[in-house]
Design a protein around this motif. Structure first.
Motif, PDB file in Angstrom:
ATOM      1  N   UNK A  22      52.199  69.405  77.583  1.00 27.87           N
ATOM      2  CA  UNK A  22      51.359  68.619  78.480  1.00 27.87           C
ATOM      3  C   UNK A  22      52.238  68.049  79.588  1.00 27.87           C
ATOM      4  N   UNK A  23      51.905  68.235  80.865  1.00 29.67           N
ATOM      5  CA  UNK A  23      50.637  68.789  81.368  1.00 29.67           C
ATOM      6  C   UNK A  23      50.706  70.257  81.794  1.00 29.67           C
ATOM      7  N   UNK A  24      51.859  70.927  81.614  1.00 28.54           N
ATOM      8  CA  UNK A  24      51.979  72.306  82.105  1.00 28.54           C
ATOM      9  C   UNK A  24      50.883  73.214  81.547  1.00 28.54           C
ATOM     10  N   UNK A  25      50.537  73.035  80.282  1.00 29.54           N
ATOM     11  CA  UNK A  25      49.568  73.925  79.644  1.00 29.54           C
ATOM     12  C   UNK A  25      48.162  73.777  80.231  1.00 29.54           C
ATOM     13  N   UNK A  26      47.899  72.674  80.923  1.00 27.61           N
ATOM     14  CA  UNK A  26      46.549  72.445  81.467  1.00 27.61           C
ATOM     15  C   UNK A  26      46.611  72.199  82.974  1.00 27.61           C
ATOM     16  N   UNK A  27      47.646  72.693  83.635  1.00 24.52           N
ATOM     17  CA  UNK A  27      47.950  72.294  85.010  1.00 24.52           C
ATOM     18  C   UNK A  27      46.830  72.558  86.018  1.00 24.52           C
ATOM     19  N   UNK A  28      45.959  73.524  85.735  1.00 22.35           N
ATOM     20  CA  UNK A  28      44.872  73.801  86.674  1.00 22.35           C
ATOM     21  C   UNK A  28      43.528  73.315  86.201  1.00 22.35           C
ATOM     22  N   UNK A  29      43.488  72.546  85.111  1.00 21.31           N
ATOM     23  CA  UNK A  29      42.212  72.119  84.525  1.00 21.31           C
ATOM     24  C   UNK A  29      41.540  71.062  85.386  1.00 21.31           C
ATOM     25  N   UNK A  30      40.252  71.262  85.642  1.00 23.82           N
ATOM     26  CA  UNK A  30      39.484  70.259  86.386  1.00 23.82           C
ATOM     27  C   UNK A  30      38.988  69.156  85.455  1.00 23.82           C
ATOM     28  N   UNK A  31      38.694  69.512  84.210  1.00 22.07           N
ATOM     29  CA  UNK A  31      38.315  68.508  83.207  1.00 22.07           C
ATOM     30  C   UNK A  31      39.546  68.317  82.330  1.00 22.07           C
ATOM     31  N   UNK A  32      40.521  67.615  82.868  1.00 13.46           N
ATOM     32  CA  UNK A  32      41.854  67.586  82.264  1.00 13.46           C
ATOM     33  C   UNK A  32      41.904  66.819  80.960  1.00 13.46           C
ATOM     34  N   UNK A  33      41.057  65.774  80.806  1.00 16.00           N
ATOM     35  CA  UNK A  33      41.141  64.978  79.584  1.00 16.00           C
ATOM     36  C   UNK A  33      40.739  65.788  78.355  1.00 16.00           C
ATOM     37  N   UNK A  34      39.628  66.535  78.463  1.00 17.20           N
ATOM     38  CA  UNK A  34      39.205  67.378  77.344  1.00 17.20           C
ATOM     39  C   UNK A  34      40.240  68.477  77.085  1.00 17.20           C
ATOM     40  N   UNK A  35      40.795  69.039  78.163  1.00 17.42           N
ATOM     41  CA  UNK A  35      41.790  70.101  78.009  1.00 17.42           C
ATOM     42  C   UNK A  35      43.039  69.600  77.305  1.00 17.42           C
ATOM     43  N   UNK A  36      43.484  68.393  77.646  1.00 15.11           N
ATOM     44  CA  UNK A  36      44.658  67.812  76.979  1.00 15.11           C
ATOM     45  C   UNK A  36      44.383  67.644  75.485  1.00 15.11           C
ATOM     46  N   UNK A  37      43.211  67.105  75.146  1.00  7.71           N
ATOM     47  CA  UNK A  37      42.873  66.896  73.737  1.00  7.71           C
ATOM     48  C   UNK A  37      42.837  68.223  72.975  1.00  7.71           C
ATOM     49  N   UNK A  38      42.297  69.261  73.607  1.00  9.80           N
ATOM     50  CA  UNK A  38      42.240  70.565  72.943  1.00  9.80           C
ATOM     51  C   UNK A  38      43.634  71.107  72.649  1.00  9.80           C
TER      52      UNK A  38
END
Length: 402
Positions: free
Chosen positions: A245-261
């Motif tokens: 984190x955060x490289x694995x979700x760097x392009x996520x628009x809904x970043x909070x859910x993506x981080x939790x996943x």
């Protein structure tokens, strides 16, 4: 049975399932458990990405600097290309709070606040424009997290610039994480409900979010459901490194859910609930601002899929719009069975909405307006897809993401 009768019955059955089979999403008793203090308070870095937030910082940043945390903690505010003087406002607020200043002064004691405590140290920095493939917020978070690692922080509190925390917020978050063995603890901040549109739209936003991500399912060890609320996410530094984190979700628009996943996918334990001491101070005085907030990411939630969009629109219509329409059509058309099914479905809908209204201090009669509010959300979702296909999707403060 007529087609309308079948549709009304299907809507009623849908509500029976939502009432009993969707993780009791409608209950509001999932709150941060109060835990005894740990034997040793771990160090915490508070990371605040901020883009053009000078207007709200006076209502939020002082609350972070005034945290009554027994261990070592400091605040890293990352200015994400602001043009409104966000960085200068942050430094001025820190000076008023009596904090020690930038990194070079971090070892000095700050002036005691009104409660006799020194303000947390603040570091303000800017990483520049995000490279291709990164959203601005996640690029700012990356910069702040790197500074946190350099400071040997054991926990990261990722919080938005419009979120105000009560003085004991950080202490209770860490105590809950330490006692529960959680790698991520998140609270959905209590959003503002001062204007008429806020009172109409905001409680429904929380209600729909919990329906998509039932908190009990999120908090179940080994469960597949994962979510977080980006305004308040306490994350173990080790878990963040493991999940990239955060490289694995760097392009996520809904970043909070993506981080939790990602945290849950890599073996981390997560917890999500409603906040009692964390509040959003961002105003949404008109429907236009609320509309933009939802439309910015609604189609991204559907993975930019026309099929999922059609399913979502059909589902919203069946669950929320059919009950009042069935009641009206049944009464006008002399079909008592249709009217009864619509009435029962509407009653269950309103009953499940009451706890959220109570949480926001709204009158019980507002539950009857949920079909109207759901209709607005349906239109916002469609508008989100239209904006995406016009190349204007996910627009936020001068940036548009494909």
């Amino acid at each position: 049975m007529t087609l309308l009768s079948w549709i009304a019955l299907l809507s009623l059955l849908s509500w029976a399932w939502l009432l009993l089979g969707q993780g009791l999403f409608w209950r509001t008793d999932v709150r941060l458990p109060l835990r005894p203090p740990p034997s040793r308070w771990p160090s915490v870095a508070v990371v605040v990405p901020a883009r053009d937030e000078a207007a709200v910082l006076p209502d939020s940043l002082p609350s972070l600097l005034a945290q009554a945390y027994p261990g070592q903690a400091r605040v890293f505010l990352v200015d994400d290309g602001s043009t409104d003087g966000t960085a200068g406002t942050a430094r001025a607020l820190a000076a008023e709070a009596g904090e020690p200043g930038e990194a070079g002064k971090a070892g000095k004691a700050g002036k005691a606040g009104k409660a006799g405590r020194a303000a947390l140290p603040l570091t303000v920095s800017s990483p520049g424009e995000p490279p291709p493939g990164w959203t601005g917020k996640l690029w700012a978070l990356r910069h702040g997290i790197e500074q946190a690692y350099a400071a040997d922080a054991e926990y990261l509190l990722l919080t938005d610039a419009d979120i105000a925390h009560r003085p004991e917020s950080l202490r209770e978050l860490v105590a809950a994480a330490e006692a529960g063995g959680y790698d991520l603890v998140s609270q959905m901040a209590r959003l503002r409900t001062a204007t008429g549109w806020e009172r109409l739209v905001v409680p429904a936003f929380v209600y729909f979010f919990a329906q998509l991500y039932p908190f009990r399912w999120v908090n179940r060890a080994g469960g597949r459901t994962a979510a977080a609320a980006g305004g308040c996410v306490l994350l173990r530094a080790d878990a963040a490194r493991r999940a990239r984190i955060p490289e694995a979700v760097r392009g996520a628009l809904i970043d909070d859910v993506s981080v939790a996943r990602e945290v849950k996918r890599t073996g981390g334990r997560i917890w999500l609930g409603l906040a009692e001491r964390v509040d959003s101070v961002r105003p949404y005085p008109r429907l236009a601002e609320l509309w933009a907030m939802v439309a910015r990411s609604a189609y991204a939630q559907l993975r930019h899929s026309p099929l999922l969009l059609a399913a979502a629109v059909g589902g919203l219509a069946l669950v929320y719009l059919v009950p009042p329409l069935a009641l009206t059509a049944g009464l006008l058309g002399g079909a008592p069975g249709v009217a009864v099914a619509g009435t029962l479905a509407w009653a269950v809908m309103a009953g499940t909405y009451l706890p959220v209204l109570r949480y926001y201090g709204q009158p019980p009669w507002a539950a009857a307006l949920l079909p109207f509010t759901a209709g607005l959300y349906l239109l916002m979702t469609v508008d989100s897809a239209v904006r995406h296909h016009r190349g204007k999707g996910a627009a936020w403060k001068g940036r548009t993401y494909a």
